[in-house]
Design a protein around this motif. Structure first.
Motif, PDB file in Angstrom:
ATOM      1  N   TRP A  15       0.837  -1.188   0.000  1.00  0.00           N
ATOM      2  CA  TRP A  15       0.000   0.000   0.000  1.00  0.00           C
ATOM      3  C   TRP A  15       0.878   1.247   0.000  1.00  0.00           C
ATOM      4  CZ3 TRP A  15      -4.785   0.070   3.739  1.00  0.00           C
ATOM      5  CH2 TRP A  15      -5.696  -0.929   3.347  1.00  0.00           C
ATOM      6  N   THR A  16       0.468   2.235  -0.780  1.00  0.00           N
ATOM      7  CA  THR A  16       1.016   3.588  -0.692  1.00  0.00           C
ATOM      8  C   THR A  16      -0.093   4.492  -0.200  1.00  0.00           C
ATOM      9  OG1 THR A  16       2.606   3.212  -2.482  1.00  0.00           O
ATOM     10  CG2 THR A  16       2.078   5.490  -1.937  1.00  0.00           C
ATOM     11  N   LEU A  17       0.158   5.170   0.916  1.00  0.00           N
ATOM     12  CA  LEU A  17      -0.853   6.012   1.542  1.00  0.00           C
ATOM     13  C   LEU A  17      -0.359   7.452   1.608  1.00  0.00           C
ATOM     14  CD1 LEU A  17      -0.353   3.221   3.527  1.00  0.00           C
ATOM     15  CD2 LEU A  17      -2.668   3.901   4.185  1.00  0.00           C
ATOM     16  N   GLU A  18      -1.265   8.381   1.355  1.00  0.00           N
ATOM     17  CA  GLU A  18      -0.968   9.801   1.512  1.00  0.00           C
ATOM     18  C   GLU A  18      -1.600  10.281   2.806  1.00  0.00           C
ATOM     19  OE1 GLU A  18       1.037  11.376  -0.560  1.00  0.00           O
ATOM     20  OE2 GLU A  18       1.170   9.626  -1.885  1.00  0.00           O
ATOM     21  N   TYR A  59      -5.258   9.762   7.073  1.00  0.00           N
ATOM     22  CA  TYR A  59      -4.869   9.483   5.693  1.00  0.00           C
ATOM     23  C   TYR A  59      -5.862  10.148   4.743  1.00  0.00           C
ATOM     24  CZ  TYR A  59      -1.960   5.807   7.740  1.00  0.00           C
ATOM     25  OH  TYR A  59      -1.054   5.114   8.494  1.00  0.00           O
ATOM     26  N   ASP A  61      -5.563   9.583   1.407  1.00  0.00           N
ATOM     27  CA  ASP A  61      -5.739   8.651   0.297  1.00  0.00           C
ATOM     28  C   ASP A  61      -5.009   7.351   0.614  1.00  0.00           C
ATOM     29  OD1 ASP A  61      -6.683   7.810  -2.213  1.00  0.00           O
ATOM     30  OD2 ASP A  61      -4.762   8.284  -3.155  1.00  0.00           O
ATOM     31  N   SER A  62      -5.598   6.252   0.166  1.00  0.00           N
ATOM     32  CA  SER A  62      -5.012   4.927   0.326  1.00  0.00           C
ATOM     33  C   SER A  62      -5.692   4.018  -0.692  1.00  0.00           C
ATOM     34  CB  SER A  62      -5.254   4.395   1.745  1.00  0.00           C
ATOM     35  OG  SER A  62      -6.582   3.890   1.875  1.00  0.00           O
ATOM     36  N   SER A  97     -10.434  -0.879   5.419  1.00  0.00           N
ATOM     37  CA  SER A  97      -9.104  -0.909   6.016  1.00  0.00           C
ATOM     38  C   SER A  97      -9.003  -2.010   7.064  1.00  0.00           C
ATOM     39  CB  SER A  97      -8.780   0.451   6.646  1.00  0.00           C
ATOM     40  OG  SER A  97      -7.514   0.443   7.262  1.00  0.00           O
ATOM     41  N   THR A 220       3.948  10.682   2.714  1.00  0.00           N
ATOM     42  CA  THR A 220       3.651   9.464   1.957  1.00  0.00           C
ATOM     43  C   THR A 220       4.208   8.280   2.728  1.00  0.00           C
ATOM     44  OG1 THR A 220       3.748  10.621  -0.166  1.00  0.00           O
ATOM     45  CG2 THR A 220       3.974   8.224  -0.211  1.00  0.00           C
TER      46      THR A 220
END
Length: 231
Positions: A15-18, A59, A61-62, A97, A220
Motif C-alpha cells: 500500500w502507498t498512503l498519503e 490518511y 488517500d489509500s 481498512s 507518503t
C-alpha cells in the motif's frame, strides 16, 4: 454485517498512503500494557517491554480511500533471538481498512468513529455502536516542519512482527513489515490531553506517555507486502 463484508474492496499489499497529519508519542513500559493484545503468544513470542508508542494518523488517500487511525505499540516482543515491535491495538474509521489490514499484515484492526475539530488537533474516538469516546486526544504542533524521510531511522526501530490472528489459518504465520515514510517532519508536538476509559487501550494512568512527541504532515507512507517469518 455479512453484506458489508461481501462489499469490501480487495486491496492486497503493498500500500502507498498519503497522509495529512500523524502524531507519535513515546511511552515507557509497564506490564499492564501487554494485556491490550488481541492474540498474545507468551510462549513463542513473549513481551519484553521497553519503549512503546501511540500514533494518531489521518490518511487523505489509500488503496481503500481516506481514513483515520489510532495505533498502540506496547513495546518489544521476543521472537527467536531477536526482538521486534508489534501493533497490538489499532482502530480505524474504514471497514475496508479493517478487513484488508487483517488479511495483508496480521494487523488487528478494529472499526471506530473519529470526530475531529480544531484543525486536526483534537479528536474523540468511539466504538461504532457507542456515543461516548473511549479515547480523547488533544495536541499542539510546535515549531516548523522539515522535509525528512524515515531512511534516517535505523530499520530495527521501524520493523514490525505481527503474530497470526484468530482467523488466520496458519498459526505459524508471523508477518514482518518494514514501513517507510517521507514528508514534512515536525520535531515537536505537545500532548495537551490524553484520556481513555482503560478498556480499548491503556488508560492515561496505565500508559506513561511523554508530554512531547513528533509528527509528520503532508507525508507518503509505504506499507510493503509482509514477509513470512518462521521461528
Amino acid at each position: 454485517m455479512e453484506n458489508k463484508i461481501d462489499n469490501i474492496k480487495d486491496a492486497p499489499a503493498p500500500w502507498t498512503l498519503e497522509g495529512q497529519v500523524a502524531y507519535l508519542f513515546i511511552h515507557g513500559s509497564r506490564a499492564a500494557q501487554d494485556s491490550f493484545n488481541e492474540n498474545p503468544d507468551p510462549v513463542l513470542s513473549p513481551f519484553r517491554g521497553g519503549l512503546g508508542g501511540l500514533m494518531l494518523v489521518r490518511y487523505t488517500d489509500s488503496p481503500v480511500g481516506p481514513y483515520d487511525e489510532l495505533i498502540f505499540l506496547p513495546g518489544c516482543y521476543q521472537f527467536g533471538d531477536k526482538t521486534y515491535y508489534r501493533i497490538s491495538q489499532i482502530y480505524v474509521s474504514s471497514l475496508d481498512s479493517v478487513i484488508n489490514g487483517r488479511r495483508n499484515w496480521n494487523v488487528p484492526k478494529k472499526l471506530a468513529t473519529f470526530r475531529w475539530n480544531d484543525n486536526n488537533t483534537h479528536v474523540k474516538i468511539s466504538l461504532p455502536d457507542q456515543t461516548e469516546p473511549f479515547c480523547t486526544i488533544r495536541v499542539q504542533p510546535r515549531l516548523y516542519c522539515l522535509p525528512i524521510g524515515t531512511g534516517l531511522v535505523p530499520e530495527v526501530f521501524r520493523t514490525l512482527l505481527q503474530p497470526p490472528l484468530e482467523e488466520t489459518e496458519d498459526k505459524n504465520a508471523y508477518f514482518k513489515i518494514v514501513p517507510s515514510c517521507s514528508g514534512w517532519f515536525r520535531p515537536i508536538v505537545r500532548l495537551l490531553e490524553f484520556q481513555t476509559d482503560g478498556k480499548e487501550i491503556p488508560s492515561h494512568e496505565q500508559i506513561p506517555l511523554y508530554t512531547y512527541g513528533v509528527g509528520y504532515e503532508a507525508f507518503t507512507l509505504l506499507f510493503p507486502k509482509a514477509e513470512l517469518t518462521l521461528h
